[in-house]
Design an enzyme around this catalytic site. Structure first.
Site, PDB file in Angstrom:
ATOM      1  N   GLU A 181      76.384 -55.052 157.694  1.00 14.14           N
ATOM      2  CA  GLU A 181      75.850 -53.795 158.229  1.00 14.14           C
ATOM      3  C   GLU A 181      75.845 -53.756 159.760  1.00 14.14           C
ATOM      4  O   GLU A 181      75.056 -53.040 160.371  1.00 14.14           O
ATOM      5  CB  GLU A 181      74.446 -53.534 157.659  1.00 14.14           C
ATOM      6  CG  GLU A 181      74.485 -53.246 156.160  1.00 14.14           C
ATOM      7  CD  GLU A 181      73.170 -53.479 155.442  1.00 14.14           C
ATOM      8  OE1 GLU A 181      72.206 -53.941 156.083  1.00 14.14           O
ATOM      9  OE2 GLU A 181      73.108 -53.221 154.224  1.00 14.14           O
ATOM     10  N   ASP A 185      68.611 -60.060 153.214  1.00 14.34           N
ATOM     11  CA  ASP A 185      67.451 -59.180 153.282  1.00 14.34           C
ATOM     12  C   ASP A 185      66.208 -60.015 152.982  1.00 14.34           C
ATOM     13  O   ASP A 185      66.206 -60.820 152.048  1.00 14.34           O
ATOM     14  CB  ASP A 185      67.529 -58.080 152.220  1.00 14.34           C
ATOM     15  CG  ASP A 185      68.395 -56.902 152.633  1.00 14.34           C
ATOM     16  OD1 ASP A 185      68.979 -56.954 153.727  1.00 14.34           O
ATOM     17  OD2 ASP A 185      68.484 -55.946 151.852  1.00 14.34           O
TER      18      ASP A 185
END
EC number: 5.3.1.25
Length: 588
Positions: free
Chosen positions: A335, A359
């Site tokens: 990302e 994450d």
């Protein structure tokens, strides 16, 4: 050919001739040689070569000799200095005054000559001039003829050298953005001032259409592509397709997607570091790459809504092998989270090992685990744990299938063997991506990290008005009972890579509980490295002038420049903030 950054060793000496200096020459130069030998025999560059040191052409007793040493170091790509002495020297006359590289001074702890007095005097000069320096002073008195480096001194010399080399390895390289901001994630709003002023790096950017341009125009090595296709068919296990029936692609469509994601990997790599083969094919400009030490791929959503996602590319760039064999990993951020990419980079340069990008997804309390699974947590998991899971990509080294002394590890590529590569592949599958999230398809990476590995989770954040701040959490990976793992994992996306992580608690601050660690984490991502390297990270952060707002490193292991103590000795966290704010970024 680009030189490796080197450590410069400066033997300083009492400048008085007619007896004093002459009696110290051999001992002083031998100190320098012993430090150089320690560093070169212990530390390696990311390519596996021993770290190189440069020793001053003579001992340094007066300013002209300090200047000669400085000139040699400028020509030798020296990124940091270590000054050594067994005796009194003339402080500000013999010090290295380069303001943009780290400095350390080892003053020999002996009674015959006042090495400690010089150490204190020159550190005072460093503080007055605003040029930070690390002070190294052995705990125990040594005999004047003792040539051994005490263990406590070795530890500080190596910690300093590891961190200093990281500053040199980053300098004059680039962060490459492939795409732009992903889904409004702050870390993918790339801040060029931070990279330039704190790391000495530049920023480059390419649009994601560069991937389709290179595919359409054949700007990749076709022979490598054919070899890669054969290797993938032999070694990559396609996982279970968990998509709704109307979203499942045909066998032919999946075959095309495998071709696509393999080309994505090749193009992503070539964008970062270039590929001489492209010049042979007539693509001289593309062959040079972008001199990128670290990169990130936006992916979501503009790319992934239409094309196969970047999971395969990201996974194998961060992994230490592919169809070309075992090699050093790249540092590549999902990302385009540049701040997590830099966190990964810090870890990598300090350890030479690949990094997990994840994450920081869920805090599982003991009560919640028991309610959901009926299982009572015990051991390192007793206080709860964090679920670390990236949305489809992760280094295969993160499986923990490599071993050292029979224990799971993540280790440098030069220690890796083919049996460990096979174990990683056998314990990983690549299910088709969840097309509700990734409409263009692709293939995720699915594995479970082995338990009982010491790891450190790191995150760099940007705080308006302050600048970068660093968070560090040392702890261990966990191995839950199989049924418990499946129950918890299936509540997320079981086609993604999972690591169960228990931070080490201290009973205070952000480490009172696992919940407090989660609650104080500064962003949605973390970079996870093998080993407890928090002390090295704190040393590196002080060199770059980045304050640490949260860590669980024992106080006795904290090693920062001596003048940090002049900002206060009781509240080290506040002193760190004041020192970093006053001194400003290393490269400004």
């Amino acid at each position: 050919m680009i030189q490796h950054p080197r450590i410069g060793i400066r033997p300083t000496i009492d400048g008085r001739r007619q007896g004093v200096r002459e009696s110290l020459e051999v001992q002083t130069m031998n100190m320098a040689k012993s430090v150089a030998d320690l560093i070169s025999s212990t530390l390696k560059y990311p390519d596996g070569e021993p770290v190189e040191c440069v020793i001053s052409p003579s001992t340094i007793g007066r300013v002209p000799e300090a200047a000669a040493s400085h000139e040699l170091f400028k020509k030798s790509n020296v990124c940091a200095t270590i000054t050594v002495t067994p005796c009194w020297c003339y402080g500000s006359e013999t010090m290295d005054m380069s303001p943009d590289i780290p400095h350390a001074i080892w003053g020999f702890n002996g009674t015959e000559r006042p090495g400690a007095v010089y150490l204190a005097a020159v550190l005072a000069s460093h503080a007055q001039k605003g040029i930070p320096a690390f002070g190294i002073y052995g705990r125990d008195v040594q005999e004047a003829n003792d040539t051994d480096i005490p263990e406590d001194v070795k530890e500080k010399l190596l910690r300093y050298a590891r961190a200093a080399l990281a500053t040199g390895l980053m300098r004059d390289t680039a962060y490459l953005s492939m795409g732009s901001v992903s889904m409004g994630i702050g870390g993918s709003i790339v801040n060029p001032d931070f990279f330039q002023e704190y790391l000495g790096m530049r920023n480059e950017s390419v649009d994601m259409t560069e991937f389709t341009r290179r595919m359409d125009r054949g700007i990749y090595d076709p022979e490598e592509f054919e070899r890669a296709m054969v290797w993938v068919k032999e070694h990559i296990k396609e996982g279970v397709d968990r998509n709704r029936e109307d979203l499942i692609l045909s066998k032919e469509e999946k075959e095309k997607q495998w071709e696509f994601v393999i080309k994505m990997f090749m193009i992503g790599r070539d964008l970062m570091v270039g590929n001489p083969r492209l010049a042979e094919l007539g693509f001289e400009e593309e062959a040079v790459g972008h001199h990128a030490l670290v990169a990130g791929f936006q992916g979501q959503r503009q790319w992934t809504d239409h094309f196969p996602n970047g999971d395969f590319m990201e996974t194998f760039l961060n992994t230490q092998f592919d169809w070309n064999g075992i090699r050093k990993p790249f540092v590549f951020a999902t990302e385009n989270d540049s701040l997590n990419g830099v966190s990964m980079l810090f870890n990598y340069l300090l350890t030479n090992t690949p990094q997990i990008f994840a994450d920081v997804r869920t805090y599982w309390s003991p009560e919640a685990v028991e309610r959901v699974t009926g299982y009572t947590l015990e051991g390192r998991a007793a206080a709860g744990f964090l679920h670390l899971i990236n949305s489809g990509s992760c280094t295969l080294d993160g499986t923990g299938q490599a071993t050292r002394d029979g224990k799971p590890v993540m280790k440098p590529f030069w220690e890796l063997d083919e049996s460990e590569v096979q174990a990683m592949l056998e314990n990983t599958d690549f299910p088709p991506a969840n097309r509700e999230y990734f409409r263009g398809g692709g293939f995720s990476t699915r594995f479970l990290t082995k338990g009982d590995m010491p790891v450190t989770m790191v995150r760099l954040n940007l705080l308006k008005g302050v600048g970068p701040v660093l968070q560090i959490a040392e702890g261990y990976t966990l191995e839950l009972p199989e049924d418990v793992h499946h129950t918890l994992d299936n509540r997320t996306d079981s086609g993604w890579p999972t690591t169960w992580f228990a931070p080490r608690l201290t009973g205070k601050g952000a480490f009172k509980s696992v919940y407090d660690v989660m609650n104080n984490w500064g962003a949605n991502h973390g970079a996870i490295t093998y080993g407890h390297i928090g002390a090295d990270l704190i040393t590196l952060a002080s060199m770059l002038r980045i304050p640490v707002n949260m860590h669980n490193v024992p106080e006795e292991d904290i090693f920062r420049p001596k003048n940090w103590s002049l900002f206060g000795t009781e509240d080290l966290e506040s002193a760190d903030y004041r020192a970093c704010q006053l001194l400003g970024p290393l490269h400004k």
